[in-house]
Every structure is written in structure tokens, then in C-alpha cells.
Design a protein around this motif. Sequence first.
Motif, PDB file in Angstrom:
ATOM      1  N   TRP A  80       0.821  -1.222   0.000  1.00 50.26           N
ATOM      2  CA  TRP A  80       0.000   0.000   0.000  1.00 50.26           C
ATOM      3  C   TRP A  80       0.849   1.263   0.000  1.00 50.26           C
ATOM      4  O   TRP A  80       0.570   2.212  -0.726  1.00 50.26           O
ATOM      5  CB  TRP A  80      -0.968   0.013   1.192  1.00 50.26           C
ATOM      6  CG  TRP A  80      -2.246  -0.624   0.834  1.00 50.26           C
ATOM      7  CD1 TRP A  80      -2.666  -1.870   1.203  1.00 50.26           C
ATOM      8  CD2 TRP A  80      -3.274  -0.097  -0.008  1.00 50.26           C
ATOM      9  NE1 TRP A  80      -3.888  -2.133   0.649  1.00 50.26           N
ATOM     10  CE2 TRP A  80      -4.290  -1.061  -0.092  1.00 50.26           C
ATOM     11  CE3 TRP A  80      -3.437   1.094  -0.698  1.00 50.26           C
ATOM     12  CZ2 TRP A  80      -5.442  -0.866  -0.846  1.00 50.26           C
ATOM     13  CZ3 TRP A  80      -4.584   1.283  -1.447  1.00 50.26           C
ATOM     14  CH2 TRP A  80      -5.569   0.310  -1.516  1.00 50.26           C
ATOM     15  N   MET A  81       1.907   1.275   0.810  1.00 54.69           N
ATOM     16  CA  MET A  81       2.769   2.456   0.845  1.00 54.69           C
ATOM     17  C   MET A  81       3.444   2.672  -0.510  1.00 54.69           C
ATOM     18  O   MET A  81       3.545   3.802  -0.992  1.00 54.69           O
ATOM     19  CB  MET A  81       3.814   2.327   1.954  1.00 54.69           C
ATOM     20  CG  MET A  81       3.247   2.502   3.342  1.00 54.69           C
ATOM     21  SD  MET A  81       4.495   2.606   4.644  1.00 54.69           S
ATOM     22  CE  MET A  81       5.110   0.951   4.708  1.00 54.69           C
ATOM     23  N   ARG A  82       3.876   1.589  -1.125  1.00 53.15           N
ATOM     24  CA  ARG A  82       4.507   1.691  -2.438  1.00 53.15           C
ATOM     25  C   ARG A  82       3.521   2.231  -3.468  1.00 53.15           C
ATOM     26  O   ARG A  82       3.854   3.118  -4.258  1.00 53.15           O
ATOM     27  CB  ARG A  82       5.033   0.320  -2.868  1.00 53.15           C
ATOM     28  CG  ARG A  82       5.727   0.334  -4.211  1.00 53.15           C
ATOM     29  CD  ARG A  82       6.264  -1.023  -4.585  1.00 53.15           C
ATOM     30  NE  ARG A  82       5.294  -2.077  -4.683  1.00 53.15           N
ATOM     31  CZ  ARG A  82       4.545  -2.313  -5.765  1.00 53.15           C
ATOM     32  NH1 ARG A  82       4.629  -1.550  -6.815  1.00 53.15           N
ATOM     33  NH2 ARG A  82       3.697  -3.323  -5.777  1.00 53.15           N
ATOM     34  N   LEU A  83       2.297   1.725  -3.450  1.00 52.85           N
ATOM     35  CA  LEU A  83       1.277   2.202  -4.388  1.00 52.85           C
ATOM     36  C   LEU A  83       0.984   3.688  -4.206  1.00 52.85           C
ATOM     37  O   LEU A  83       0.948   4.451  -5.178  1.00 52.85           O
ATOM     38  CB  LEU A  83      -0.029   1.419  -4.187  1.00 52.85           C
ATOM     39  CG  LEU A  83      -0.112   0.034  -4.759  1.00 52.85           C
ATOM     40  CD1 LEU A  83      -1.360  -0.671  -4.251  1.00 52.85           C
ATOM     41  CD2 LEU A  83      -0.110   0.088  -6.260  1.00 52.85           C
ATOM     42  N   ILE A  84       0.780   4.096  -2.974  1.00 56.35           N
ATOM     43  CA  ILE A  84       0.424   5.492  -2.690  1.00 56.35           C
ATOM     44  C   ILE A  84       1.574   6.426  -3.059  1.00 56.35           C
ATOM     45  O   ILE A  84       1.368   7.447  -3.733  1.00 56.35           O
ATOM     46  CB  ILE A  84      -0.003   5.649  -1.224  1.00 56.35           C
ATOM     47  CG1 ILE A  84      -1.340   4.933  -1.002  1.00 56.35           C
ATOM     48  CG2 ILE A  84      -0.106   7.119  -0.833  1.00 56.35           C
ATOM     49  CD1 ILE A  84      -1.730   4.752   0.447  1.00 56.35           C
TER      50      ILE A  84
END
Length: 188
Positions: free
Chosen positions: A63-67
Motif C-alpha cells: 500500500w505504501m509503495r502504491l500510494i
Amino acid sequence: MHKTQKLIYIALLVAQGVILGLVENMIPSPFAFAPGAKLGLANLITIIAIFTMPKRDSFRLVWMRLILTTLLGGTISTFLYSMSGSMLSYFGMLLVKSLGPKRVSIIGISAAGGFLHNVGQLLVASWIAQSWTVMLYLPVMSLFGILAGITIGIAGNYLLVHVQALKKFQLNYELEKKNKKRSGGYQK
């Protein structure tokens, strides 16, 4: 592993995933007959995370990578495509991994992830276009997704075998899993 070590490890993997994602976005698609087909370099970080940290932490990492990748070089539509592909791929890889190392290797897990990533993206494209005909592109994208997944799986396997820091985190993760199973068994 101390909490600080774990947070630094997650932060390093997120940063590497964001950089790989941004670099890959700058590279023009080499497949003229399959627009949108990419290698999925950032998924290398996801496969490493799945093998070196608990599910909760690897989920946070994805999720952090996507955001961050979206904030640094994407749009809402790229976020939707990336999110749907990444989530379906992530949960699919966890499911395939649960079959065990005797049944499927890291390369097979990654190939399944590559295929599912394209399925997720095409489902969103179908929803946006309000037409299932977009799914006719699935056989072409599946071939590229599986080949990219195999490539990423080979790279991930190489890194997990040859990079000492990753071997340390993988061993630590496996020991924590065994200890939780033992302590969970005694509580019953």
C-alpha cells in the motif's frame, strides 16, 4: 528483530519499490503489439516482502509503495489500475505460497502474481469502459504477465539466496512463524 530494524527494513523496501516503479514508468513500452505490457520491476520488492516479513507488514509495504508511486508520478486512473492489479496479485501470491515450497517455487508464485496483476488491471479497464470486450486482451496480457512473473521470480530467488541481509530477514521471519505456531498450539 527489533522494531526499529523492522521499520527501517520496510522503509528501505518501500523506497526501492517506489524507485523501481518510477523508473519503469519512464521506460517506453517495448512491446508495440501489446500496449501497456511491462516487466513489473516493483513487484520484485513485493515478492521479497512476502518471503521476508509477516503478511501484515508486507500488505502495508504494498500500500505504501502504491500510494507513494502515485503521488510522485501517477494519476487517479493509474492508481486504480495499479491498486487493482497489485491487490489481486498480492493475495493470489499469498494463496499460492500457502501451498508450500514442495508444491510451488518462488518462480511459480511470482508467475501467478504476474498473471493476476493483469487480470486485476483488465477488470478495472472493463469497469471503466463499461464493456467486457476489454477482457479479450487477457490472453495476450496473460502471456506477458506470466513471462514477466517468471523473470521477477528468478530475480527474487537469486536475491534471497545471494544477499546476506535478505537471507537474515527471511530466516528471522521463518523462525518467528515457527515460534508463533508452537505458542499457538500450547494455548489451545
